[in-house]
Write a protein that holds these residues in place. Structure first.
Motif, PDB file in Angstrom:
ATOM      1  N   ASP A 155     -71.189 -50.207 -41.680  1.00 53.82           N
ATOM      2  CA  ASP A 155     -71.224 -51.081 -40.514  1.00 53.82           C
ATOM      3  C   ASP A 155     -72.009 -50.401 -39.394  1.00 53.82           C
ATOM      4  O   ASP A 155     -71.599 -49.363 -38.868  1.00 53.82           O
ATOM      5  N   THR A 156     -73.139 -50.993 -39.036  1.00 51.17           N
ATOM      6  CA  THR A 156     -74.023 -50.383 -38.036  1.00 51.17           C
ATOM      7  C   THR A 156     -73.357 -50.296 -36.673  1.00 51.17           C
ATOM      8  O   THR A 156     -73.529 -49.292 -35.959  1.00 51.17           O
ATOM      9  N   ILE A 157     -72.577 -51.306 -36.314  1.00 48.16           N
ATOM     10  CA  ILE A 157     -71.914 -51.311 -35.004  1.00 48.16           C
ATOM     11  C   ILE A 157     -70.899 -50.188 -34.922  1.00 48.16           C
ATOM     12  O   ILE A 157     -70.854 -49.433 -33.935  1.00 48.16           O
ATOM     13  N   ASP A 158     -70.078 -50.040 -35.961  1.00 42.53           N
ATOM     14  CA  ASP A 158     -69.070 -48.973 -35.959  1.00 42.53           C
ATOM     15  C   ASP A 158     -69.732 -47.598 -35.912  1.00 42.53           C
ATOM     16  O   ASP A 158     -69.258 -46.690 -35.215  1.00 42.53           O
ATOM     17  N   LEU A 159     -70.817 -47.447 -36.647  1.00 42.73           N
ATOM     18  CA  LEU A 159     -71.539 -46.174 -36.639  1.00 42.73           C
ATOM     19  C   LEU A 159     -72.097 -45.891 -35.244  1.00 42.73           C
ATOM     20  O   LEU A 159     -72.022 -44.755 -34.750  1.00 42.73           O
ATOM     21  N   PHE A 160     -72.647 -46.917 -34.614  1.00 41.52           N
ATOM     22  CA  PHE A 160     -73.176 -46.761 -33.258  1.00 41.52           C
ATOM     23  C   PHE A 160     -72.066 -46.378 -32.279  1.00 41.52           C
ATOM     24  O   PHE A 160     -72.248 -45.503 -31.424  1.00 41.52           O
TER      25      PHE A 160
END
Length: 264
Positions: A155-160
């Motif tokens: 998940d790109t958002i969680d990683l960000f």
């Protein structure tokens, strides 16, 4: 103040790039091993359950499985690399900011200019912010690209959010170094106190977690940064984020006030 910040930022740029390059290599190696670990057929979750609670808390965090890319990244990268090593690095870096100027005798020259000691301290600390942002921006991209390269999804958002959240956490740890730097004339002494403070907090969090002395762990900054909760569960504690942000402000204010009152 901005002149000091700009000068210090440019001076630290090379170090930021070298640190980023080292972290990219670490990320590539760590993520590159994930497919072979999956194919090994070893029950790593059973091994995880067999670890003592203190060891699991220190090196794995709150993740319960290592078979997903999220849990693997938290255990092999973020829990130890970000929560401890980078925290120590930035506390160490901040510890040299003021004490270094005093020890070398250059603080007198700077303070002879029309600049207050408070602006001097704040300017030095603000120079760490672009460094922390740059390192996290580069590593965010490196992690995402590496995960995609090995055929996994994340998940790109969680990683960000993990990297954005860590900026405030790392600045809080840098605040400990800044406070030590404002208190001591010796770089070595300030750095020793800063490293000891961050590592001591980490141990306090680890050894008191889920015990009768759990309340003592609330004094540790690492208690308020949980990469596993964010990356694995998508759970962000904004109250903890606010506490870390408040800690940054308080530490900078106290360091500035301390430097205002001491003889240089």
């Amino acid at each position: 103040m901005l002149e000091i910040t700009t000068f210090e930022t440019e001076r630290r740029l090379r170090g930021s790039l070298l640190l980023s390059a080292a972290l990219i290599a670490l990320i590539a190696l760590t993520v590159g091993l994930f497919p072979s670990i999956q194919e090994a057929g070893v029950d790593f979750d059973a091994y995880l359950e067999s670890l003592p609670d203190e060891v699991s808390r220190a090196f794995v965090g709150n993740v319960t499985t290592l078979t997903t890319i999220e849990g693997y990244l938290v255990s092999q990268l973020y829990q130890f690399g970000w929560v401890l090593l980078l925290a120590i690095y930035y506390a160490y870096a901040a510890a040299s900011t003021i004490a270094g100027e005093v020890e070398r005798g250059t603080a007198d020259v700077t303070l002879s200019l029309p600049i207050t000691r408070t602006r001097f301290v704040v300017g030095k600390f603000l120079a760490l912010f672009p460094n922390v942002v740059l390192v996290n921006a580069v590593t965010f991209v490196a992690v995402y690209v590496s995960v995609v390269f090995v055929g996994e999804t994340i998940d790109t958002i969680d990683l960000f959010v993990v990297h954005a959240y860590s900026i405030v956490y790392l600045l809080a740890c840098a605040g400990i170094g800044l406070l030590a730097s404002a208190a001591f004339d010796s770089i070595r002494r300030a750095q020793t106190v800063a490293i000891g403070g961050v590592f001591g907090m980490f141990l306090l969090d680890t050894l008191t977690f889920d015990t009768d002395y759990d309340w003592l762990g609330d004094l540790a900054f690492s208690r308020y940064f949980d990469p596993g909760a964010i990356l694995v569960d998508g759970d962000v504690s904004w109250n903890d984020f606010a506490l870390l942000l408040a800690a940054v402000v308080v530490l900078v204010i106290v360091a500035a006030e301390l430097f205002e009152r001491r003889d240089v």
